[in-house]
Design an enzyme around this catalytic site. Structure first.
Site, short mmCIF file in Angstrom:
data_model
loop_
_atom_site.label_atom_id
_atom_site.label_comp_id
_atom_site.label_asym_id
_atom_site.label_seq_id
_atom_site.Cartn_x
_atom_site.Cartn_y
_atom_site.Cartn_z
N LYS A 44 0.82 -1.19 0.00
CA LYS A 44 0.00 0.00 0.00
C LYS A 44 0.86 1.26 0.00
O LYS A 44 0.41 2.34 -0.35
CB LYS A 44 -0.88 0.04 1.26
CG LYS A 44 -1.82 -1.12 1.40
CD LYS A 44 -2.60 -1.02 2.76
CE LYS A 44 -3.53 -2.21 2.94
NZ LYS A 44 -4.09 -2.28 4.30
N GLU A 100 7.86 2.05 -6.16
CA GLU A 100 8.00 1.60 -4.77
C GLU A 100 8.00 2.79 -3.81
O GLU A 100 8.33 3.91 -4.20
CB GLU A 100 9.35 0.88 -4.61
CG GLU A 100 9.28 -0.61 -4.39
CD GLU A 100 8.66 -1.05 -3.07
OE1 GLU A 100 7.90 -0.29 -2.44
OE2 GLU A 100 8.91 -2.19 -2.68
N ASP A 101 7.67 2.53 -2.57
CA ASP A 101 7.76 3.59 -1.57
C ASP A 101 9.19 3.74 -1.06
O ASP A 101 9.74 4.82 -1.02
CB ASP A 101 6.79 3.35 -0.40
CG ASP A 101 6.92 1.98 0.25
OD1 ASP A 101 7.73 1.14 -0.22
OD2 ASP A 101 6.21 1.73 1.25
N ASP A 104 14.79 -0.57 1.21
CA ASP A 104 15.49 -0.64 2.49
C ASP A 104 16.62 -1.67 2.34
O ASP A 104 17.70 -1.34 1.88
CB ASP A 104 14.44 -1.02 3.54
CG ASP A 104 14.98 -1.02 4.96
OD1 ASP A 104 15.95 -0.30 5.23
OD2 ASP A 104 14.41 -1.73 5.81
N LYS A 132 17.34 3.81 1.45
CA LYS A 132 18.22 3.83 2.64
C LYS A 132 19.51 3.07 2.31
O LYS A 132 19.59 1.87 2.50
CB LYS A 132 17.54 3.11 3.80
CG LYS A 132 16.42 3.84 4.48
CD LYS A 132 15.96 3.00 5.68
CE LYS A 132 14.62 3.43 6.19
NZ LYS A 132 14.06 2.48 7.18
N PHE A 153 13.32 5.01 10.65
CA PHE A 153 12.03 4.44 10.26
C PHE A 153 11.09 5.60 9.94
O PHE A 153 10.75 6.39 10.81
CB PHE A 153 11.44 3.55 11.35
CG PHE A 153 10.25 2.78 10.85
CD1 PHE A 153 10.42 1.58 10.19
CD2 PHE A 153 8.97 3.29 10.99
CE1 PHE A 153 9.33 0.88 9.69
CE2 PHE A 153 7.86 2.60 10.50
CZ PHE A 153 8.05 1.40 9.84
N VAL A 154 10.69 5.70 8.68
CA VAL A 154 9.88 6.85 8.25
C VAL A 154 8.42 6.46 8.01
O VAL A 154 8.10 5.32 7.70
CB VAL A 154 10.46 7.50 6.97
CG1 VAL A 154 11.78 8.19 7.28
CG2 VAL A 154 10.63 6.48 5.86
N ARG A 166 -0.30 7.00 7.18
CA ARG A 166 -0.21 7.06 5.72
C ARG A 166 -0.72 8.39 5.17
O ARG A 166 -0.31 8.84 4.11
CB ARG A 166 -1.05 5.93 5.09
CG ARG A 166 -0.52 4.53 5.33
CD ARG A 166 -1.20 3.55 4.40
NE ARG A 166 -1.08 2.17 4.85
CZ ARG A 166 -0.04 1.37 4.60
NH1 ARG A 166 0.98 1.84 3.91
NH2 ARG A 166 -0.02 0.13 5.02
#
Ligand code: 5GP
Length: 178
Positions: A44, A100-101, A104, A132, A153-154, A166
């Protein structure tokens, strides 16, 4: 507001996001001049980024969704990737960009790229809102990257913590433990 709601601190504000998304949209428009592109939005987390990005691409665009999980409700990756929802429209012989968001460790995107390659797209590129570098375990080429960030952690702008945050218009961070 419930007792356990922590207000994230701003890392990247709305204006900064809009500028980068705009620039990436222009770049994609130039790179694919007059071609149709298929954006595969990774649900999501990428949906806010993808929604903004597609409106900055001045080309015919088709939109697909995939959903996969590598994280539970915690802050750290489980190391497993499961595809929960696959694309439904045609991909073969199309110019595809996975949206993609955040990259990582790179595990999710590595798995996803392999899966999409099996569908024989004409070309396959990757757009990511965040990266990252300090956490990378699987080398990933990000063709269109909005921001490189430190190991925080965002949340916000589509990204969640346990389903929350969100809706924030900015990218913020939570201190560990929150
Ligand atoms: P990777 O497989 O590259 O380790 O992790 C990618 C996925 O983990 C992202 O698509 C995202 O869902 C989640 N993720 C990784 N880092 C963060 C983060 O800082 N915040 C949030 N909300 N999700 C993250």
């Amino acid at each position: 507001m419930s007792m356990d709601y922590y207000q994230p601190e701003v890392l990247i504000n709305e204006d900064e996001i809009a500028k980068r998304v705009n620039a990436l949209g222009k770049e994609i428009t130039q790179d694919y001049a007059n071609e149709e592109v298929v954006l595969i939005c990774v649900l999501k987390g990428a949906y806010v980024f993808c929604a903004d990005l597609m409106r900055k691409i001045n080309l015919p665009v088709r939109l697909e969704f995939v959903s996969c999980s590598s994280y539970g409700d915690g802050l750290y990756s489980s190391g497993r990737v499961k595809v929960e929802m696959d694309v439904t429209g045609p991909i073969e012989n199309c110019h595809v960009i996975i949206v993609e968001d955040i990259v990582d460790t790179g595990l999710t995107i590595k798995n996803l790229v392999e899966l999409i390659q099996l569908k024989s797209p004409k070309s396959l590129k990757l757009a990511s809102l965040l990266y990252k570098p300090s956490r990378t375990r699987h080398e990933t080429k990000i063709d269109y990257l909005a921001f490189e960030i430190d190991d925080k952690f965002v949340v916000g702008y589509g990204l969640d913590y346990a389903g929350r945050y969100r809706e924030l218009p900015y990218i913020g961070f939570l201190n560990a433990g929150h």
